[in-house]
Write an enzyme that holds these catalytic residues in place. Structure first.
Site, PDB file in Angstrom:
ATOM      1  N   ASP A  97     -11.122   5.294  -3.516  1.00 44.87           N
ATOM      2  CA  ASP A  97      -9.864   5.875  -3.802  1.00 44.87           C
ATOM      3  C   ASP A  97     -10.495   6.406  -5.401  1.00 44.87           C
ATOM      4  OD1 ASP A  97     -10.284   3.588  -5.619  1.00 44.87           O
ATOM      5  OD2 ASP A  97      -8.181   2.924  -5.685  1.00 44.87           O
ATOM      6  N   TYR A 141      -7.119   5.898   4.663  1.00 46.33           N
ATOM      7  CA  TYR A 141      -7.233   5.040   3.553  1.00 46.33           C
ATOM      8  C   TYR A 141      -6.470   4.015   3.692  1.00 46.33           C
ATOM      9  CZ  TYR A 141      -6.807   3.090  -1.178  1.00 46.33           C
ATOM     10  OH  TYR A 141      -6.988   2.309  -2.112  1.00 46.33           O
ATOM     11  N   GLU A 189       0.822  -1.077   0.096  1.00 49.71           N
ATOM     12  CA  GLU A 189      -0.034   0.057  -0.029  1.00 49.71           C
ATOM     13  C   GLU A 189       0.787   1.421  -0.204  1.00 49.71           C
ATOM     14  OE1 GLU A 189      -3.186   0.400  -0.229  1.00 49.71           O
ATOM     15  OE2 GLU A 189      -3.723  -1.771  -0.547  1.00 49.71           O
TER      16      GLU A 189
END
Length: 307
Positions: free
Chosen positions: A150, A132, A47
């Site tokens: 996103d 996120y 990520e």
């Protein structure tokens, strides 16, 4: 999708919408190694690396990073300069992300006894892990997250269901759609949809988008989105549908209108807005150009390519 008053609303057959997406994703999707693991450390590395780097380039760097520091124990014990140097050598964006990742590994070791926290709230306590990323790790490692929102997901929700360009609306719609307790497969699937079928230049039919029958953009031909300020010249145009007619007739030979229509549009309905009259108009245009023959007889109209 928009209702009669022009307001957005999720479709009533939400279960069918969910099932269609998951079935599409599970049948075939891009293979990335971080999709094959539930290790939160490996997922966090992916990520953080993906924040500024194309996924095709992340894969090699991800493998190399984990070869060098396979666990949080290894990364926490590494020299900060060595980690930052790796980041720079692999062109992974801002070097402070490497610094934060190193500090997060030290936190996991010192504050959590080497075990990752498993909720978005706790994961957000790690250095450099924003909402996120925390939600993504909770979803993909522990199947314990909310819907991920996103840019790709926003684009999908905006086009398919007419969700307005508002972060709160996107978040609410995404969470209403996500099946309870299935954040891992759902978030992977909806992001895959945005990355493969519903990009800035959509590829609805070739990618077999499972949401075409519910999609406002597919029905209207307007594929604008928050990150696509102007409609693509080709997608959704009459020229595109003419091309579909030619391909279908080339592949299947002579076809009656009601056999040809569903091969051109997933929402084809004989008496609807995109029905026989609309399709006959396309065929007449192609006939005028000498590409298609249209014949009426015995209660049906058939089309074939001009010989």
């Amino acid at each position: 999708m928009t209702d009669g008053d022009g307001e957005w609303a999720l479709p009533e057959d939400t279960e069918d919408v969910r099932a269609a997406l998951v079935e599409w994703y599970e049948a075939d999707h891009r293979s990335f190694p971080w999709r094959e693991t539930t290790d939160p450390y490996e997922i966090l590395v992916s990520e953080v690396m993906s924040q500024q780097t194309q996924l095709s380039r992340v894969e090699d760097a991800w493998h190399a990073f984990l070869d060098q520091w396979p666990t949080t124990t290894d990364l926490a014990a590494a020299e900060r300069g060595e980690v930052v140097g790796f980041w720079s050598d692999h062109s992974l964006g801002y070097n402070n992300r490497a610094k934060y990742l190193h500090e997060a590994a030290q936190q996991v070791e010192s504050d959590y006894d080497g075990e990752f926290p498993d909720t978005p709230e706790e994961l957000s306590e790690l250095m450099g892990v924003g909402p996120y990323t925390a939600n993504a790790v909770a979803s993909f490692a522990f199947d314990n997250g909310d819907a991920v929102v996103d840019t790709n997901v926003k684009r999908v929700l905006y086009r398919v269901f007419g969700v307005p360009d508002d972060d709160a609306a996107f978040e609410a719609a995404a969470n209403d759609l996500m099946p309870e307790g299935e954040s891992r497969v759902w978030n992977n699937a909806v992001m895959e949809l945005g990355g493969v079928a519903c990009g800035k230049s959509p590829d609805c039919d070739a990618a077999g988008c499972p949401w075409r029958e519910w999609c406002d953009a597919y029905q209207t031909g307007d594929f604008t989105a928050p990150d696509v300020p102007t409609q693509p010249d080709f997608e959704g145009s009459r020229r595109q549908f003419r091309g579909r007619v030619v391909r279908a007739l080339s592949e299947h030979g002579e076809l009656a209108l009601d056999e040809l229509g569903p091969r051109i549009r997933v929402d084809y309905a004989p008496d609807g807005s995109y029905g026989r009259d609309w399709l006959r108009g396309l065929l007449d245009d192609l006939a005028d150009d000498g590409m298609v023959e249209v014949a009426d007889g015995s209660g049906s109209t058939v089309a074939r390519l001009q010989e």
